[in-house]
Write a protein that holds these residues in place. Structure first.
Motif, short mmCIF file in Angstrom:
data_model
loop_
_atom_site.label_atom_id
_atom_site.label_comp_id
_atom_site.label_asym_id
_atom_site.label_seq_id
_atom_site.Cartn_x
_atom_site.Cartn_y
_atom_site.Cartn_z
N GLN A 206 37.24 18.33 6.19
CA GLN A 206 36.21 17.41 5.70
C GLN A 206 36.36 16.00 6.27
N THR A 209 33.58 14.04 9.07
CA THR A 209 32.44 14.03 8.15
C THR A 209 31.20 14.70 8.73
N GLN A 210 30.80 14.22 9.92
CA GLN A 210 29.56 14.68 10.50
C GLN A 210 29.62 16.18 10.82
N ARG A 213 29.49 18.27 7.74
CA ARG A 213 28.13 18.34 7.20
C ARG A 213 27.32 19.36 8.02
N ALA A 217 25.73 22.85 6.56
CA ALA A 217 24.28 22.78 6.35
C ALA A 217 23.70 24.18 6.38
#
Ligand SMILES: [Zn+2]
Ligand SMILES: [Zn+2]
Lengths: 224, 90, 245
Positions: A206, A209-210, A213, A217
């Motif tokens: 984690q 971050t990007q 994500r 998703a």
């Protein structure tokens, strides 16, 4: 459609079953090298005079792959009608009962896909080769396991649709960049990829971050 | 290109391919030489990789891939012609 | 209607596709693993039934999970085999035409031999006269290595024999193609390549080496089961698998 129905009416169930089996065989043959399968080839080499009932046959073929083999026939290009096979069963980590050793090329592919993914989806070719060089893989040299590694990466992986390898416009000398190919999108779990990368760095996935994500998703609607 | 990349980094940990390679080398079981090799700028660290280095990565990475197993066979891959009739010895 | 397959069956089948052939102990372990992974009912003595369910679904695709004995260790194996030979199956891309021709010449040599093996020298010699396209020495060695790796041939000290996987898939073909040369084992009635042979010229039956070991175990005066002549060969010990657990 009624066209298909008319075609079916003219055939015995056994004829349709046999044609279905032949298409399954054909797709297995093409999948031996993990190259995608084109509808045009299925029609030309197998379906032939049954082409008017092609939609029905390919539907049955898809059902066979799912119900018998636990596989999924996915159309990755709905314009040119190109298919690949992917696995529907979850891959268990360290599945020791998959007694055959993995193909070492999977390791090479993992490294390249990781770099592309971690760098936001597209990287210059030079970054990939510089990293691989540290891993004793040199594009200019014959590798003792991968052989002509430049060919493996820019031809085999590309033909299999694991990678896209495209020229960057207006560059002199020529420069190329890598992206994930359609097969990688369908077949590779970004979450598991990130987990492995985190494990290598001894770092929480984690913290990227990007990328985290992106990996978690919900997938874009697959092109079926 | 460049702006987008640095933006990306600002949002979390940066990803450094060189560090990634170093971690991979350890995972592959790099046999680092006894004497401290002087790290040449951008060069690879010293030592040699075991024979199964890429096999190790592949085995661990395999579960990231939902690859369909393929079907291989020998019977049926060639035309199974029966032998030509034996030559008669007069 | 054949019963539908559960996830456990599909996982078993996929592992068979990856491995091509597995021995009985591994098959039992795999059966258990697949059932437990998917919460399916597991009965240790129901492996054959479990495989029958899969085979019923494979049959329309001309595929089958077959059980057979190894000529080398006498153990039972399970192999996933192809049963069709059509224009479509002949498109298989694993081997080029000249590589397949080399394989068939190797089969000829093995079947023609007394002991079910062909030397690398003899195989290299016929690589020189392939009709499709000659293979150089190094290429031939490379193909032979692949054939061993893919489990179509076995190799021991430069001698090649047909693998268990190969015999299991091609048994019918071998019987048909080599009907004048090939004999079946007097004990288990399967094609016998690596075997011992009765030396009585009017008898000449063949028995697999592992079948010899089992049949003559503990007998002090081994005699041919067909003609009662003295069995003049060394009687091997019954093979015991390294205790698997
Ligand atoms: Zn026998
Ligand atoms: Zn006898």
């Amino acid at each position: 459609t009624s066209q298909v129905q008319k075609g079916l009416d003219r055939l015995t169930p056994a004829q349709v079953d046999l044609k279905t089996a032949e298409v399954v065989q054909f797709i297995f043959v093409k999948d031996q090298k993990k190259f995608p399968i084109r509808r045009a080839d299925i029609v030309k080499h197998v379906v032939k005079e049954y082409r008017n009932i092609y939609p029905e046959i390919i539907k049955r073929v898809g059902r066979v792959f799912e119900t018998v083999f636990g596989l999924k026939l996915v159309e990755i290009d709905s314009k040119n009608h190109v298919y690949i096979l992917i696995n529907k069963l979850e891959q268990l980590e360290g599945e020791s009962l998959n007694m055959s050793p993995s193909n070492p090329k999977t390791g090479l592919l993992f490294v390249i896909l990781s770099i592309v993914f971690m760098k936001g989806g597209v990287v210059k070719e030079s970054m990939v080769w510089n990293t691989l060089k540290k891993l004793r893989v040199d594009q200019g040299e014959r590798h003792e396991i991968f052989g002509d590694v430049k060919k493996v990466v820019t031809d085999e992986f590309v033909r299999q649709r694991y990678l896209e390898y495209v020229r960057i416009p207006h560059t002199e000398p020529l420069e190329f960049e890598f992206r994930w190919g359609q097969r990688a999108d369908m077949e590779v779990s970004k979450v598991k990829l990130l987990e492995f990368i985190g494990q290598l760095h001894e770092q929480d996935p984690q913290s990227w971050t990007q990328q985290y994500r992106d990996a978690t998703a919900p997938p874009a609607a697959p092109a079926v | 290109g460049k702006e987008k990349a640095s933006q990306l980094h600002a949002e979390g940990s940066a990803f450094d391919p060189a560090a990634f390679a170093e971690h991979l080398l350890s995972f592959m079981g790099l046999n680092r030489l006894e004497e401290e090799d002087e790290d040449v700028e951008g060069g690879a660290s010293g030592g040699y990789l075991p024979q199964d280095a890429w096999q190790r990565v592949a085995n661990r990475a395999q579960c990231c891939f939902r690859t369909a197993p393929s079907f291989h066979y020998m019977m049926g891959s060639f035309l199974a012609e029966l032998p030509p009739p034996r030559q008669r010895v007069e | 209607m054949a019963p539908p397959l559960g996830e456990s069956h599909k996982r078993f089948l996929q592992t068979m596709m990856v491995n091509g052939i597995i021995d009985g102990a591994k098959a039992r372990a795999l059966h258990r693993h697949c059932c437990e992974t998917h919460g399916a009912h597991y009965a240790h003595d129901k492996l054959d039934e479990f495989i029958e369910v899969i085979n019923a679904q494979l049959q329309p695709m001309f595929m089958q999970i077959r059980k057979g004995m190894s000529e080398e260790d006498g153990l039972q194996y399970h192999a996933l085999v192809n049963m069709a030979e059509t224009d479509v199956t002949r498109m298989s891309t694993d081997y080029a035409d000249n590589e397949l021709e080399l394989f068939r010449k190797t089969m000829d040599l093995i079947v023609d031999s007394d002991n079910g093996t062909a030397s690398s020298t003899d195989i290299l010699n016929c690589a020189d006269s392939l009709q499709t396209k000659k293979l150089k020495k190094r290429e031939t060695e490379h193909v032979l290595n692949r054939l061993v790796q893919d489990k179509w041939l076995n190799e021991k000290n430069g001698d090649y024999s047909l693998s268990t996987r190969c015999i299991m898939e091609m048994e019918q073909y071998i019987r048909l193609l080599y009907q004048d040369q090939v004999k079946v084992c007097h004990i288990c009635h399967n094609v016998a390549l690596q075997c011992q042979m009765c030396e009585n010229p009017t008898c000449g039956i063949k028995i697999h080496t592992p079948c010899v070991a089992r049949y003559f175990k503990g007998r002090t005066d081994p005699r041919c089961p067909a003609c009662e002549d003295f069995w003049p060969h060394e009687i091997p010990d019954v093979y015991r698998p390294p205790s698997s657990q």
